[in-house]
Write a protein that holds these residues in place. Sequence first.
Motif, PDB file in Angstrom:
ATOM      1  N   SER A 416       0.724  -1.444   0.185  1.00 14.68           N
ATOM      2  CA  SER A 416      -0.104   0.379   0.238  1.00 14.68           C
ATOM      3  C   SER A 416       0.529   1.284   0.033  1.00 14.68           C
ATOM      4  O   SER A 416       2.321   1.059   0.677  1.00 14.68           O
ATOM      5  CB  SER A 416      -1.024  -0.421   1.271  1.00 14.68           C
ATOM      6  OG  SER A 416      -1.471   1.205   1.483  1.00 14.68           O
ATOM      7  N   ALA A 417       0.244   2.468  -0.811  1.00 17.15           N
ATOM      8  CA  ALA A 417       1.452   3.534  -0.674  1.00 17.15           C
ATOM      9  C   ALA A 417       1.022   3.920   0.697  1.00 17.15           C
ATOM     10  O   ALA A 417       2.158   5.036   1.412  1.00 17.15           O
ATOM     11  CB  ALA A 417       0.267   4.416  -1.679  1.00 17.15           C
ATOM     12  N   TYR A 418       0.448   3.772   1.177  1.00 13.40           N
ATOM     13  CA  TYR A 418       0.342   4.336   2.893  1.00 13.40           C
ATOM     14  C   TYR A 418       0.665   3.841   3.975  1.00 13.40           C
ATOM     15  O   TYR A 418       1.148   2.264   3.811  1.00 13.40           O
ATOM     16  CB  TYR A 418      -2.177   4.951   3.025  1.00 13.40           C
ATOM     17  CG  TYR A 418      -2.477   5.333   2.155  1.00 13.40           C
ATOM     18  CD1 TYR A 418      -2.055   6.859   1.715  1.00 13.40           C
ATOM     19  CD2 TYR A 418      -3.402   4.565   0.546  1.00 13.40           C
ATOM     20  CE1 TYR A 418      -2.595   8.093   1.890  1.00 13.40           C
ATOM     21  CE2 TYR A 418      -3.740   5.569   0.432  1.00 13.40           C
ATOM     22  CZ  TYR A 418      -3.639   7.112   0.950  1.00 13.40           C
ATOM     23  OH  TYR A 418      -3.921   7.917  -0.461  1.00 13.40           O
ATOM     24  N   GLY A 419       0.961   4.006   6.063  1.00 13.08           N
ATOM     25  CA  GLY A 419       0.742   3.012   6.505  1.00 13.08           C
ATOM     26  C   GLY A 419       0.436   4.242   7.814  1.00 13.08           C
ATOM     27  O   GLY A 419       1.629   4.422   8.315  1.00 13.08           O
ATOM     28  N   LEU A 420      -0.690   4.497   8.115  1.00 12.05           N
ATOM     29  CA  LEU A 420      -1.399   4.514   8.953  1.00 12.05           C
ATOM     30  C   LEU A 420      -1.516   4.310  10.165  1.00 12.05           C
ATOM     31  O   LEU A 420      -0.740   4.606  11.448  1.00 12.05           O
ATOM     32  CB  LEU A 420      -2.391   5.739   8.951  1.00 12.05           C
ATOM     33  CG  LEU A 420      -2.717   7.025   9.696  1.00 12.05           C
ATOM     34  CD1 LEU A 420      -1.420   7.550  10.735  1.00 12.05           C
ATOM     35  CD2 LEU A 420      -3.909   7.222   9.465  1.00 12.05           C
ATOM     36  N   ALA A 421      -2.088   2.889  10.024  1.00 16.15           N
ATOM     37  CA  ALA A 421      -2.608   2.308  10.794  1.00 16.15           C
ATOM     38  C   ALA A 421      -3.110   1.142  10.547  1.00 16.15           C
ATOM     39  O   ALA A 421      -3.260   0.331   9.409  1.00 16.15           O
ATOM     40  CB  ALA A 421      -4.052   3.086  11.640  1.00 16.15           C
ATOM     41  N   ALA A 422      -2.669  -0.246  11.475  1.00 12.25           N
ATOM     42  CA  ALA A 422      -3.230  -1.245  10.862  1.00 12.25           C
ATOM     43  C   ALA A 422      -3.752  -1.953  12.678  1.00 12.25           C
ATOM     44  O   ALA A 422      -3.705  -2.131  13.711  1.00 12.25           O
ATOM     45  CB  ALA A 422      -1.879  -1.978  11.240  1.00 12.25           C
TER      46      ALA A 422
END
Length: 499
Positions: A416-422
């Motif tokens: 993913s281009a994002y990486g805020l939360a999981a």
Amino acid sequence: MTIAGNEAMQDFLMLIDGQWVPAASGETFESIDPYTGEAWARLPRGGAQDADRAVAAADRAGAGAWGAMTATARGHILRRFGDLIAANADRLARIEVRDNGKLLAEMSTQVSYVPQWFYYYAGLADKVQGAVIPIDKANTFNFTKHEPLGVCVAITAWNSPLLLAAYKLAPGLAAGNTFVLKPSEFTSASALELGRLAGEAGLPPGVLNVVTGFGAEIGEPLVAHPKVAKIAFTGSEGGGQRVAETAARGFKRVTLELGGKSPNIVFADADLDNAVKGVVSGFMSATGQTCVAGSRLLVERSIHDAFVERVVGYARTARIGDPMEPGTQVGPVTTRPQYDKILHYIDVARRDGATCVLGGRPWPGATASGGLFVEPTIFTGVTNDMRIAQEEVFGPVLACIPFDDEDDAVAIANDSAYGLAAGIWTRDMGRALRMSDRIKSGIVWVNMYRAVSYMSPFGGYKRSGLGYENGMDAVRDYVRTKSVWINTSDETPDPFVLG
């Protein structure tokens, strides 16, 4: 501040240098109640001249009473500010519901929590300490001190206006900075009320200025202003990129809290009852209009079909309607552009081959209010290369993807281009720690979802943003460090004598 008006339409003014003023142009714009679809407030349509007035006021305040005040005194004012927010929490929450359509139950809880940011940073205000360095030079005393940056601009999104403002204002004011707050044009009223409370708390005029209007007309002049030292921005990826590019030309500091496409990862050994609730909360809370929405559901293949069926069954019971009513569980979408975007992505998902197993259309009951409602929507048959799995929808839409093992889950989550939360759902704490190490995101929740605190850093990897808000370190993002060197001997070395 509210001026003349009735229940149907209220008029507001901007706060600049402690004064309530219209836009220099005299122009206004309307705020629409997302539930009724009707205008309920008129606000000043600020421009470059208003931006300049607000920055000048903030600059004067920093050089004046606020700059001369001790850190301890600033802390006392911030604590009073928190007290006033707490005393007015119900009214502030209702204003936010009228502006953004989120549930009153959620906004009441959120706004009641906002004072904690001001209490926390009030306590930190006089603890931003420098250090004495045991320097490697004879007859030399060296120490560091931290000084405020100066004028900061806070630009907030429409989904949680006061909470996002607190993320920025509390640490920045504690560090001795002054602010111009520019809320979203869709949700400006509560920020103006916050400005009124700031004055009652004792912030000197100009320390907090609140201006309203559109990004291109007043936001960009604020970001580009030569007297602005830092911009703290929460919003879209595109907006953040423009802020970063403009700020870079003036070598300004930035904090950017942007988008996400967060994976909620469910293993077969999880407590599935709790996981179902966490997954539904992850994509349906706030009508999915949150940067940390768990919009990708990754489920271990052996339980995928049965688990998704349970999620669909639980989501189907959600009560949609008036956000002011205590029994409502899903409210309207905040803005017309966002409503259209959500429906567009639902169509894209269908065209790409995903199967809609719940929702997928405007809520039929919306005709009674005229509001903007989208049914909670769940897609199966999703692969991670589909747009519905890669692009932020910012609505109550869930993409379900099966995985085989830990390695497969990590590969999908990180693709993913994002990486805020999981989110990770498992009873195996060894697995939870391994996964939390391997997932490339700034926040990882285990057997829970969507928790935040003033004590814990909030920020993302990759295109989810730059920098962190909250926690002890956030206040250091609002200071610059100065190194002071003092010669303790009676002589200065001769520059022409070497050795």
